[in-house]
Design a protein around this motif. Structure first.
Motif, PDB file in Angstrom:
ATOM      1  N   LYS A  99       0.830  -1.212   0.000  1.00 31.11           N
ATOM      2  CA  LYS A  99       0.000   0.000   0.000  1.00 31.11           C
ATOM      3  C   LYS A  99       0.860   1.257   0.000  1.00 31.11           C
ATOM      4  O   LYS A  99       0.428   2.316  -0.465  1.00 31.11           O
ATOM      5  CB  LYS A  99      -0.932  -0.002   1.211  1.00 31.11           C
ATOM      6  CG  LYS A  99      -2.032  -1.047   1.149  1.00 31.11           C
ATOM      7  CD  LYS A  99      -2.954  -0.942   2.351  1.00 31.11           C
ATOM      8  CE  LYS A  99      -4.075  -1.986   2.278  1.00 31.11           C
ATOM      9  NZ  LYS A  99      -4.977  -1.910   3.461  1.00 31.11           N
ATOM     10  N   LEU A 100       2.088   1.144   0.515  1.00 30.30           N
ATOM     11  CA  LEU A 100       2.977   2.301   0.552  1.00 30.30           C
ATOM     12  C   LEU A 100       3.415   2.739  -0.846  1.00 30.30           C
ATOM     13  O   LEU A 100       3.860   3.871  -1.033  1.00 30.30           O
ATOM     14  CB  LEU A 100       4.224   1.980   1.398  1.00 30.30           C
ATOM     15  CG  LEU A 100       4.004   1.755   2.890  1.00 30.30           C
ATOM     16  CD1 LEU A 100       5.299   1.310   3.556  1.00 30.30           C
ATOM     17  CD2 LEU A 100       3.466   3.025   3.545  1.00 30.30           C
ATOM     18  N   LEU A 101       3.286   1.848  -1.817  1.00 29.75           N
ATOM     19  CA  LEU A 101       3.726   2.147  -3.176  1.00 29.75           C
ATOM     20  C   LEU A 101       2.581   2.502  -4.111  1.00 29.75           C
ATOM     21  O   LEU A 101       2.806   2.876  -5.267  1.00 29.75           O
ATOM     22  CB  LEU A 101       4.487   0.941  -3.758  1.00 29.75           C
ATOM     23  CG  LEU A 101       5.756   0.538  -3.016  1.00 29.75           C
ATOM     24  CD1 LEU A 101       6.308  -0.766  -3.585  1.00 29.75           C
ATOM     25  CD2 LEU A 101       6.810   1.639  -3.093  1.00 29.75           C
ATOM     26  N   GLY A 102       1.367   2.397  -3.627  1.00 28.37           N
ATOM     27  CA  GLY A 102       0.227   2.707  -4.471  1.00 28.37           C
ATOM     28  C   GLY A 102      -0.163   1.545  -5.367  1.00 28.37           C
ATOM     29  O   GLY A 102       0.318   0.421  -5.201  1.00 28.37           O
ATOM     30  N   ASP A 138      11.949   6.070  -2.509  1.00 26.84           N
ATOM     31  CA  ASP A 138      12.748   7.044  -1.766  1.00 26.84           C
ATOM     32  C   ASP A 138      11.894   7.837  -0.786  1.00 26.84           C
ATOM     33  O   ASP A 138      12.391   8.310   0.245  1.00 26.84           O
ATOM     34  CB  ASP A 138      13.448   7.998  -2.729  1.00 26.84           C
ATOM     35  CG  ASP A 138      14.526   7.302  -3.557  1.00 26.84           C
ATOM     36  OD1 ASP A 138      14.977   6.217  -3.143  1.00 26.84           O
ATOM     37  OD2 ASP A 138      14.903   7.843  -4.617  1.00 26.84           O
ATOM     38  N   ALA A 139      10.612   7.990  -1.099  1.00 26.25           N
ATOM     39  CA  ALA A 139       9.716   8.796  -0.247  1.00 26.25           C
ATOM     40  C   ALA A 139       9.325   8.066   1.033  1.00 26.25           C
ATOM     41  O   ALA A 139       8.853   8.695   1.987  1.00 26.25           O
ATOM     42  CB  ALA A 139       8.467   9.184  -1.033  1.00 26.25           C
ATOM     43  N   VAL A 140       9.509   6.745   1.062  1.00 23.81           N
ATOM     44  CA  VAL A 140       9.157   5.964   2.261  1.00 23.81           C
ATOM     45  C   VAL A 140      10.298   6.087   3.269  1.00 23.81           C
ATOM     46  O   VAL A 140      11.411   5.607   3.028  1.00 23.81           O
ATOM     47  CB  VAL A 140       8.907   4.485   1.908  1.00 23.81           C
ATOM     48  CG1 VAL A 140       8.599   3.690   3.182  1.00 23.81           C
ATOM     49  CG2 VAL A 140       7.780   4.350   0.909  1.00 23.81           C
ATOM     50  N   VAL A 144       8.805   4.829   8.740  1.00 26.66           N
ATOM     51  CA  VAL A 144       7.623   4.151   8.197  1.00 26.66           C
ATOM     52  C   VAL A 144       7.944   2.704   7.835  1.00 26.66           C
ATOM     53  O   VAL A 144       7.150   1.790   8.088  1.00 26.66           O
ATOM     54  CB  VAL A 144       7.085   4.904   6.956  1.00 26.66           C
ATOM     55  CG1 VAL A 144       5.956   4.118   6.290  1.00 26.66           C
ATOM     56  CG2 VAL A 144       6.606   6.295   7.349  1.00 26.66           C
ATOM     57  N   PHE A 145       9.108   2.498   7.224  1.00 29.64           N
ATOM     58  CA  PHE A 145       9.504   1.142   6.830  1.00 29.64           C
ATOM     59  C   PHE A 145      11.016   1.006   7.028  1.00 29.64           C
ATOM     60  O   PHE A 145      11.811   1.278   6.128  1.00 29.64           O
ATOM     61  CB  PHE A 145       9.138   0.874   5.364  1.00 29.64           C
ATOM     62  CG  PHE A 145       9.247  -0.576   4.967  1.00 29.64           C
ATOM     63  CD1 PHE A 145       8.152  -1.421   5.064  1.00 29.64           C
ATOM     64  CD2 PHE A 145      10.451  -1.103   4.511  1.00 29.64           C
ATOM     65  CE1 PHE A 145       8.245  -2.761   4.705  1.00 29.64           C
ATOM     66  CE2 PHE A 145      10.560  -2.440   4.158  1.00 29.64           C
ATOM     67  CZ  PHE A 145       9.455  -3.265   4.253  1.00 29.64           C
ATOM     68  N   PRO A 146      11.440   0.588   8.220  1.00 28.36           N
ATOM     69  CA  PRO A 146      12.875   0.470   8.508  1.00 28.36           C
ATOM     70  C   PRO A 146      13.524  -0.671   7.726  1.00 28.36           C
ATOM     71  O   PRO A 146      12.898  -1.703   7.479  1.00 28.36           O
ATOM     72  CB  PRO A 146      12.915   0.201  10.010  1.00 28.36           C
ATOM     73  CG  PRO A 146      11.589  -0.429  10.311  1.00 28.36           C
ATOM     74  CD  PRO A 146      10.608   0.232   9.369  1.00 28.36           C
ATOM     75  N   THR A 168      18.739  -7.493   7.252  1.00 30.42           N
ATOM     76  CA  THR A 168      18.634  -8.256   8.500  1.00 30.42           C
ATOM     77  C   THR A 168      17.333  -7.980   9.258  1.00 30.42           C
ATOM     78  O   THR A 168      16.941  -8.784  10.109  1.00 30.42           O
ATOM     79  CB  THR A 168      19.822  -7.948   9.421  1.00 30.42           C
ATOM     80  OG1 THR A 168      19.836  -6.550   9.729  1.00 30.42           O
ATOM     81  CG2 THR A 168      21.141  -8.330   8.754  1.00 30.42           C
ATOM     82  N   LEU A 169      16.666  -6.860   8.988  1.00 28.39           N
ATOM     83  CA  LEU A 169      15.405  -6.573   9.674  1.00 28.39           C
ATOM     84  C   LEU A 169      14.242  -7.358   9.079  1.00 28.39           C
ATOM     85  O   LEU A 169      13.264  -7.658   9.758  1.00 28.39           O
ATOM     86  CB  LEU A 169      15.093  -5.071   9.613  1.00 28.39           C
ATOM     87  CG  LEU A 169      16.042  -4.153  10.387  1.00 28.39           C
ATOM     88  CD1 LEU A 169      15.565  -2.708  10.292  1.00 28.39           C
ATOM     89  CD2 LEU A 169      16.146  -4.572  11.844  1.00 28.39           C
ATOM     90  N   HIS A 170      14.341  -7.668   7.804  1.00 32.94           N
ATOM     91  CA  HIS A 170      13.314  -8.465   7.115  1.00 32.94           C
ATOM     92  C   HIS A 170      14.069  -9.623   6.461  1.00 32.94           C
ATOM     93  O   HIS A 170      14.341  -9.554   5.257  1.00 32.94           O
ATOM     94  CB  HIS A 170      12.593  -7.640   6.052  1.00 32.94           C
ATOM     95  CG  HIS A 170      12.145  -6.300   6.541  1.00 32.94           C
ATOM     96  ND1 HIS A 170      10.988  -6.121   7.264  1.00 32.94           N
ATOM     97  CD2 HIS A 170      12.707  -5.071   6.421  1.00 32.94           C
ATOM     98  CE1 HIS A 170      10.852  -4.836   7.556  1.00 32.94           C
ATOM     99  NE2 HIS A 170      11.875  -4.178   7.058  1.00 32.94           N
ATOM    100  N   PRO A 171      14.454 -10.645   7.240  1.00 35.20           N
ATOM    101  CA  PRO A 171      15.411 -11.648   6.778  1.00 35.20           C
ATOM    102  C   PRO A 171      15.273 -12.028   5.304  1.00 35.20           C
ATOM    103  O   PRO A 171      14.440 -12.840   4.922  1.00 35.20           O
ATOM    104  CB  PRO A 171      15.131 -12.834   7.701  1.00 35.20           C
ATOM    105  CG  PRO A 171      14.651 -12.198   8.957  1.00 35.20           C
ATOM    106  CD  PRO A 171      13.831 -11.019   8.509  1.00 35.20           C
ATOM    107  N   THR A 172      16.098 -11.380   4.492  1.00 40.06           N
ATOM    108  CA  THR A 172      16.044 -11.554   3.044  1.00 40.06           C
ATOM    109  C   THR A 172      17.459 -11.704   2.506  1.00 40.06           C
ATOM    110  O   THR A 172      18.347 -10.937   2.874  1.00 40.06           O
ATOM    111  CB  THR A 172      15.372 -10.342   2.371  1.00 40.06           C
ATOM    112  OG1 THR A 172      14.053 -10.177   2.900  1.00 40.06           O
ATOM    113  CG2 THR A 172      15.284 -10.531   0.868  1.00 40.06           C
TER     114      THR A 172
END
Length: 219
Positions: A99-102, A138-140, A144-146, A168-172
Protein backbone atom coordinates in the motif's frame (compact mmCIF):
# COMPACT_ATOMS: atom_id res chain seq x y z
CA UNK A 1 -5.71 -9.74 -28.88
CA UNK A 2 -4.26 -7.58 -26.11
CA UNK A 3 -1.27 -8.90 -24.23
CA UNK A 4 -0.29 -7.99 -20.69
CA UNK A 5 3.31 -7.20 -19.88
CA UNK A 6 4.97 -7.97 -16.57
CA UNK A 7 8.07 -6.01 -15.58
CA UNK A 8 10.32 -8.21 -13.50
CA UNK A 9 13.07 -6.69 -11.39
CA UNK A 10 13.84 -3.93 -8.94
CA UNK A 11 12.87 -0.30 -8.75
CA UNK A 12 15.91 0.82 -10.72
CA UNK A 13 15.23 -1.07 -13.90
CA UNK A 14 13.45 -4.20 -15.01
CA UNK A 15 15.69 -7.19 -15.51
CA UNK A 16 13.22 -8.80 -17.89
CA UNK A 17 10.08 -8.06 -19.82
CA UNK A 18 7.62 -10.93 -20.08
CA UNK A 19 4.78 -10.61 -22.54
CA UNK A 20 1.89 -12.96 -21.78
CA UNK A 21 -0.29 -14.45 -24.45
CA UNK A 22 2.39 -15.08 -27.07
CA UNK A 23 2.90 -18.66 -28.23
CA UNK A 24 6.02 -20.04 -29.87
CA UNK A 25 5.15 -20.93 -33.46
CA UNK A 26 8.23 -22.99 -34.29
CA UNK A 27 7.37 -26.66 -33.61
CA UNK A 28 10.97 -27.71 -32.81
CA UNK A 29 11.36 -24.87 -30.34
CA UNK A 30 8.04 -25.79 -28.72
CA UNK A 31 9.24 -29.40 -28.34
CA UNK A 32 12.52 -28.17 -26.82
CA UNK A 33 10.68 -25.88 -24.40
CA UNK A 34 8.37 -28.74 -23.37
CA UNK A 35 11.40 -31.00 -22.76
CA UNK A 36 13.15 -28.34 -20.66
CA UNK A 37 9.97 -27.79 -18.64
CA UNK A 38 9.70 -31.50 -17.84
CA UNK A 39 13.38 -31.60 -16.93
CA UNK A 40 12.97 -28.59 -14.67
CA UNK A 41 9.96 -30.15 -12.91
CA UNK A 42 11.93 -33.34 -12.20
CA UNK A 43 14.86 -31.38 -10.75
CA UNK A 44 12.51 -29.25 -8.69
CA UNK A 45 10.77 -32.33 -7.26
CA UNK A 46 14.14 -33.83 -6.26
CA UNK A 47 15.23 -30.53 -4.70
CA UNK A 48 12.02 -30.33 -2.66
CA UNK A 49 12.65 -33.79 -1.21
CA UNK A 50 16.17 -32.81 -0.17
CA UNK A 51 15.19 -29.73 1.87
CA UNK A 52 15.13 -30.23 5.64
CA UNK A 53 14.71 -27.69 8.48
CA UNK A 54 18.13 -26.18 9.28
CA UNK A 55 17.92 -22.38 9.48
CA UNK A 56 20.58 -19.84 10.39
CA UNK A 57 20.25 -16.11 11.02
CA UNK A 58 21.66 -13.57 8.58
CA UNK A 59 24.18 -12.56 11.22
CA UNK A 60 25.42 -16.15 11.16
CA UNK A 61 25.44 -16.07 7.35
CA UNK A 62 27.64 -12.95 7.43
CA UNK A 63 30.12 -14.67 9.74
CA UNK A 64 30.00 -17.81 7.56
CA UNK A 65 30.76 -16.10 4.24
CA UNK A 66 33.47 -13.97 5.81
CA UNK A 67 35.21 -17.01 7.26
CA UNK A 68 34.68 -19.43 4.37
CA UNK A 69 34.82 -17.14 1.34
CA UNK A 70 36.63 -14.01 2.59
CA UNK A 71 33.55 -11.92 1.84
CA UNK A 72 34.08 -8.16 2.14
CA UNK A 73 31.28 -5.70 2.90
CA UNK A 74 30.78 -2.98 0.28
CA UNK A 75 29.41 0.52 0.78
CA UNK A 76 28.49 3.64 -1.19
CA UNK A 77 31.63 3.86 -3.39
CA UNK A 78 30.88 0.39 -4.79
CA UNK A 79 29.31 0.61 -8.28
CA UNK A 80 25.50 0.54 -8.17
CA UNK A 81 25.46 0.17 -4.37
CA UNK A 82 22.75 2.79 -3.88
CA UNK A 83 20.59 1.47 -6.71
CA UNK A 84 20.87 -2.08 -5.35
CA UNK A 85 19.93 -0.85 -1.89
CA UNK A 86 16.91 0.99 -3.29
CA UNK A 87 15.91 -2.05 -5.34
CA UNK A 88 15.87 -4.32 -2.29
CA UNK A 89 13.91 -1.74 -0.32
CA UNK A 90 11.37 -1.52 -3.13
CA UNK A 91 10.97 -5.30 -3.32
CA UNK A 92 10.60 -5.58 0.46
CA UNK A 93 7.92 -2.87 0.57
CA UNK A 94 6.14 -4.44 -2.38
CA UNK A 95 6.07 -7.79 -0.58
CA UNK A 96 5.37 -6.67 2.98
CA UNK A 97 3.44 -3.38 2.70
CA UNK A 98 2.50 -2.72 -0.95
CA UNK A 99 0.00 0.00 0.00
CA UNK A 100 2.98 2.30 0.55
CA UNK A 101 3.73 2.15 -3.18
CA UNK A 102 0.23 2.71 -4.47
CA UNK A 103 -1.54 0.77 -7.20
CA UNK A 104 0.23 -1.56 -9.63
CA UNK A 105 0.50 -0.55 -13.25
CA UNK A 106 -0.04 -2.69 -16.31
CA UNK A 107 1.75 -1.51 -19.41
CA UNK A 108 0.42 -2.96 -22.63
CA UNK A 109 3.05 -3.65 -25.30
CA UNK A 110 2.60 -2.48 -28.89
CA UNK A 111 0.53 -4.70 -31.14
CA UNK A 112 3.35 -4.63 -33.70
CA UNK A 113 6.96 -4.69 -32.48
CA UNK A 114 8.08 -3.62 -35.94
CA UNK A 115 6.37 -0.27 -35.33
CA UNK A 116 9.34 1.75 -34.08
CA UNK A 117 7.28 4.68 -32.87
CA UNK A 118 4.95 2.41 -30.89
CA UNK A 119 7.91 0.55 -29.37
CA UNK A 120 9.57 3.87 -28.49
CA UNK A 121 6.41 5.11 -26.77
CA UNK A 122 6.14 1.79 -24.90
CA UNK A 123 9.73 2.16 -23.68
CA UNK A 124 8.96 5.70 -22.53
CA UNK A 125 6.04 4.38 -20.49
CA UNK A 126 8.32 1.78 -18.91
CA UNK A 127 11.00 4.40 -18.13
CA UNK A 128 8.35 6.65 -16.57
CA UNK A 129 7.08 3.71 -14.48
CA UNK A 130 10.60 2.95 -13.27
CA UNK A 131 11.17 6.60 -12.29
CA UNK A 132 7.85 6.65 -10.46
CA UNK A 133 8.81 3.50 -8.51
CA UNK A 134 12.15 5.07 -7.58
CA UNK A 135 10.50 8.23 -6.28
CA UNK A 136 7.88 6.31 -4.30
CA UNK A 137 10.56 4.09 -2.76
CA UNK A 138 12.75 7.04 -1.77
CA UNK A 139 9.72 8.80 -0.25
CA UNK A 140 9.16 5.96 2.26
CA UNK A 141 11.08 6.99 5.37
CA UNK A 142 13.00 4.69 7.71
CA UNK A 143 10.43 5.40 10.44
CA UNK A 144 7.62 4.15 8.20
CA UNK A 145 9.50 1.14 6.83
CA UNK A 146 12.87 0.47 8.51
CA UNK A 147 15.53 -1.48 6.63
CA UNK A 148 19.06 -2.72 7.33
CA UNK A 149 20.72 -3.35 3.98
CA UNK A 150 24.10 -5.05 3.54
CA UNK A 151 26.09 -5.94 0.43
CA UNK A 152 29.00 -8.38 0.56
CA UNK A 153 31.39 -9.19 -2.28
CA UNK A 154 33.04 -12.57 -2.73
CA UNK A 155 35.89 -12.12 -5.19
CA UNK A 156 37.36 -15.22 -6.81
CA UNK A 157 39.70 -13.40 -9.18
CA UNK A 158 39.64 -14.69 -12.74
CA UNK A 159 36.93 -17.19 -11.80
CA UNK A 160 34.40 -14.45 -11.08
CA UNK A 161 32.66 -12.79 -8.15
CA UNK A 162 29.39 -12.91 -6.20
CA UNK A 163 27.28 -10.12 -4.76
CA UNK A 164 25.47 -11.19 -1.60
CA UNK A 165 22.68 -8.79 -0.64
CA UNK A 166 20.65 -9.01 2.54
CA UNK A 167 18.37 -7.13 4.89
CA UNK A 168 18.63 -8.26 8.50
CA UNK A 169 15.40 -6.57 9.67
CA UNK A 170 13.31 -8.46 7.11
CA UNK A 171 15.41 -11.65 6.78
CA UNK A 172 16.04 -11.55 3.04
CA UNK A 173 18.94 -12.95 1.04
CA UNK A 174 19.67 -12.33 -2.64
CA UNK A 175 22.76 -13.51 -4.54
CA UNK A 176 23.98 -12.75 -8.04
CA UNK A 177 27.25 -13.58 -9.74
CA UNK A 178 29.38 -13.33 -12.84
CA UNK A 179 32.17 -15.59 -14.04
CA UNK A 180 32.61 -19.35 -14.06
CA UNK A 181 29.03 -20.64 -13.84
CA UNK A 182 29.86 -24.01 -12.25
CA UNK A 183 32.01 -22.57 -9.48
CA UNK A 184 29.87 -19.52 -8.78
CA UNK A 185 26.65 -21.55 -8.73
CA UNK A 186 28.26 -23.99 -6.28
CA UNK A 187 29.06 -21.13 -3.87
CA UNK A 188 25.58 -19.65 -4.32
CA UNK A 189 23.93 -22.97 -3.43
CA UNK A 190 26.19 -23.40 -0.41
CA UNK A 191 25.24 -19.98 0.97
CA UNK A 192 21.52 -20.53 0.45
CA UNK A 193 21.78 -23.96 2.07
CA UNK A 194 23.58 -22.48 5.07
CA UNK A 195 20.92 -19.76 5.43
CA UNK A 196 18.46 -22.64 5.24
CA UNK A 197 14.81 -22.79 6.20
CA UNK A 198 12.71 -23.59 9.25
CA UNK A 199 9.89 -26.12 9.40
CA UNK A 200 7.47 -23.20 9.27
CA UNK A 201 9.13 -21.97 6.06
CA UNK A 202 8.65 -25.41 4.53
CA UNK A 203 5.06 -25.77 5.70
CA UNK A 204 4.07 -22.27 4.55
CA UNK A 205 6.29 -22.33 1.45
CA UNK A 206 7.59 -18.88 2.30
CA UNK A 207 9.76 -16.75 0.03
CA UNK A 208 12.78 -17.98 1.98
CA UNK A 209 11.80 -21.53 1.08
CA UNK A 210 11.13 -20.79 -2.60
CA UNK A 211 14.46 -18.94 -2.89
CA UNK A 212 16.30 -21.99 -1.56
CA UNK A 213 14.31 -24.25 -3.86
CA UNK A 214 15.19 -22.11 -6.87
CA UNK A 215 18.87 -22.11 -5.93
CA UNK A 216 18.88 -25.90 -5.69
CA UNK A 217 16.94 -26.35 -8.93
CA UNK A 218 18.88 -24.14 -11.32
CA UNK A 219 22.42 -25.03 -12.37
Amino acid sequence: MKKNVSIIGGADGPTAIFVAGRKEKNLLKRIKIAFLNRQYKRKRALAEKSIIPDAHTLEEVIHYIQQRYDAVEADCPYPYYLSKKRSMKYNLIKRLNPKLLGEEKQILPPADFNDRQAVSEWQQQIDAWIKECQEKTDAVSYEVFPTDYHLFIINKGNLGSLEVEMDTLHPTLSISYSGDHKIMQSILKDIYLYFGVSKEDIDRRTERYTSLLSALTFN
